[in-house]
Enzyme design. Structure first.
Site, PDB file in Angstrom:
ATOM      1  CB  THR A 125      -0.910   0.023   1.248  1.00 52.33           C
ATOM      2  OG1 THR A 125      -0.106   0.318   2.410  1.00 52.33           O
ATOM      3  CG2 THR A 125      -1.607  -1.315   1.454  1.00 52.33           C
ATOM      4  CB  CYS A 126       0.185   4.861  -0.152  1.00 47.58           C
ATOM      5  SG  CYS A 126      -1.098   5.040   1.108  1.00 47.58           S
ATOM      6  CG  ASN A 127       0.629   4.992   4.774  1.00 45.04           C
ATOM      7  OD1 ASN A 127       1.356   5.899   4.379  1.00 45.04           O
ATOM      8  ND2 ASN A 127      -0.614   5.198   5.169  1.00 45.04           N
TER       9      ASN A 127
ATOM     10  CB  SER B 180      -3.286   2.205  10.292  1.00 42.84           C
ATOM     11  OG  SER B 180      -3.649   0.971   9.728  1.00 42.84           O
TER      12      SER B 180
ATOM     13  CD  GLU C 221      -6.352   2.405   7.579  1.00 46.25           C
ATOM     14  OE1 GLU C 221      -7.414   2.405   6.940  1.00 46.25           O
ATOM     15  OE2 GLU C 221      -5.331   1.821   7.215  1.00 46.25           O
ATOM     16  N   PRO C 222     -10.145   1.558   8.883  1.00 46.20           N
ATOM     17  CG  PRO C 222     -12.311   2.019   8.103  1.00 46.20           C
ATOM     18  CD  PRO C 222     -11.129   2.656   8.788  1.00 46.20           C
ATOM     19  CD  GLN C 223     -10.270   3.693   4.944  1.00 46.95           C
ATOM     20  OE1 GLN C 223      -9.572   3.686   5.956  1.00 46.95           O
ATOM     21  NE2 GLN C 223     -11.362   4.430   4.832  1.00 46.95           N
TER      22      GLN C 223
ATOM     23  CD  GLN D 190      -5.119  -0.341   1.642  1.00 51.43           C
ATOM     24  OE1 GLN D 190      -4.612  -0.407   2.756  1.00 51.43           O
ATOM     25  NE2 GLN D 190      -5.040   0.744   0.888  1.00 51.43           N
TER      26      GLN D 190
ATOM     27  CD  GLU E 256      -5.824  12.448  -0.465  1.00 53.88           C
ATOM     28  OE1 GLU E 256      -5.586  11.573   0.377  1.00 53.88           O
ATOM     29  OE2 GLU E 256      -4.925  13.109  -1.040  1.00 53.88           O
TER      30      GLU E 256
END
Length: 416
Positions: free
Chosen positions: A49-51, A105, A110-112, A116, A188
């Site tokens: 992911t981005c993180n 996170s 956070e649920p996203q 992923q 965004e």
């Protein structure tokens, strides 16, 4: 050789390095196949992911996974190694559970990230790099993440500006799904607001933006109507909720514009949430009787309170992850015992079959049945007690009282 987790994330590496070790959607399928083959693990899942970028493998060495990652992205060990973290066995399982529950996170809880991780697992199954152990590990992880969500308050309180804005609207309007919403801006933050609104059943949204094409692109996803900033006065009277976030240096909604809209609404209340800095909505709007104006500062105080609540919930969640990771490893260990039991039984049955066959042959040749059976019993006994006898003798000679005690318990020698 065990379960291994290798990774870097927003806490250990810069954006520049995270970009270099990331795996694009078009490459991750082949990358997982390559990882599984190169490390001879057979099982591999990559989460990118981005993180964070994390690699999970079974039956492999951590050093082999690191070497593969560096080779795949053509990066030096000196650049990558200081930013890497690695976990093995139960700690690897616990880490995956923590990640999936949002405990690791950037925004706590956070649920996203769970979605992923699920997508990564599906891609690994499609690539054929998941077998029984990692299939069970990920399926258990998804159940644990759900358990944490339902048994703790980790995701109950808003900790993003967008989520906080929508949560505030839900508290003010008994049925947010029936409201009409005007979103000002198409960046965004507003896109995230629109997503939260849609998730809460809002179907009537208007997006106003300086660049109409950007608003139209966003509206396609959410079934909203795109307008220009100049058209706001025409749509404002219909709006129950106004949420604004632009980069404008000057206010877009003035007191006069809102006052006129309220008159047309026959003084039905209007919620206005200004999450822009500098402000999009004139502060004087708060003086209007039927206008309820909240700024980013109001939301920030809510977010800070909610973050404290999440931190408390995270302590409960950590205990759940710890317990569930332990239970998973108990299952792994039970599989190992099953294999050992199966191997022991197979070996014992082979000894029995060989001796029985010899006895049958002797009986067929006219041997004395009593003598043949006695010989069979003696040989079978000697064969079966040979290995335990050697182990007891070795433990006794070495003065290993602990092993000696365990062997006696195993053989039932200490029972009354």
């Amino acid at each position: 050789m065990s379960l291994v987790a290798i990774g870097i994330n927003h806490k250990t590496a810069t954006v520049d390095l995270r970009e270099k070790v990331a795996f694009g959607p078009d490459k991750i399928h082949d990358a997982m196949k390559s990882l599984a083959a190169s490390t001879q693990s057979g099982e591999a899942v990559i989460i990118s992911t981005c993180n964070r970028t994390e690699l999970y493998c079974n039956n492999c060495e951590a050093a082999d996974v690191v070497a593969w990652l560096e080779d795949y992205h053509q990066l030096s060990h000196e650049d990558v190694e200081p930013c890497l973290y690695q976990y093995k066995g139960q700690e690897a399982v616990k880490h995956l559970m923590r990640v999936s529950a949002g405990l690791d996170s950037l925004i706590l809880g956070e649920p996203q990230i769970l979605g992923q991780v699920k997508q990564s697992f599906v891609k690994a199954k499609e690539a054929g790099t998941v077998a029984a152990t990692m299939d069970r590990m990920f399926q258990n992880t998804f159940s644990v993440a759900k358990k944490i969500r339902t048994e703790t308050e980790i995701g109950a309180a808003a900790v993003s500006v967008a989520f906080a804005a929508v949560s505030m609207a839900k508290h003010i309007f008994s049925s947010i799904s029936t409201t009409q919403v005007l979103l000002v801006g198409a960046g965004e933050t507003i896109e995230l607001v629109a997503r939260h609104l849609k998730d809460n059943g809002v179907t009537t949204m208007v997006v106003a933006n300086r660049t109409i094409s950007r608003a139209e692109a966003m509206c396609e996803e959410f079934g909203a109507t795109a307008i220009t900033l100049e058209q706001i006065p025409d749509f404002l009277p219909k709006a129950d909720i106004v949420i604004s976030s632009t980069a404008s240096p000057l206010p877009i909604l003035g007191k006069g514009m809102v006052e006129k809209a309220l008159k047309q609404r026959r003084h039905q209340p209007m919620l206005l949430v200004d999450i822009a800095v500098p402000r999009d909505i004139e502060a004087e709007v708060a003086d209007l009787d039927d206008a309820f104006l909240y700024t980013v500062d109001d939301l920030q105080s809510i977010i800070e309170q909610n973050m404290a609540s999440r931190r408390e919930a995270a302590e409960q969640a950590e205990l759940i992850a710890e317990d569930q990771a332990y239970q998973f490893m108990e299952w792994i260990r039970s599989l190992e015992s099953v294999d050992s039991i199966r191997e022991y039984r197979t070996k014992s049955m082979a000894i029995k079959d060989e001796l029985v066959e010899r006895a049958v042959n002797k009986l067929a040749q006219g041997g004395n049945s009593e003598q043949v059976l006695l010989e069979l019993a003696n040989k079978l006994t000697n064969k079966l007690i040979h290995a335990p006898t050697q182990a007891l003798t070795a433990a006794s000679r070495q003065g290993d009282l602990n092993s000696l005690g365990q062997l006696r318990a195993l053989l039932g020698l200490d029972k009354d």
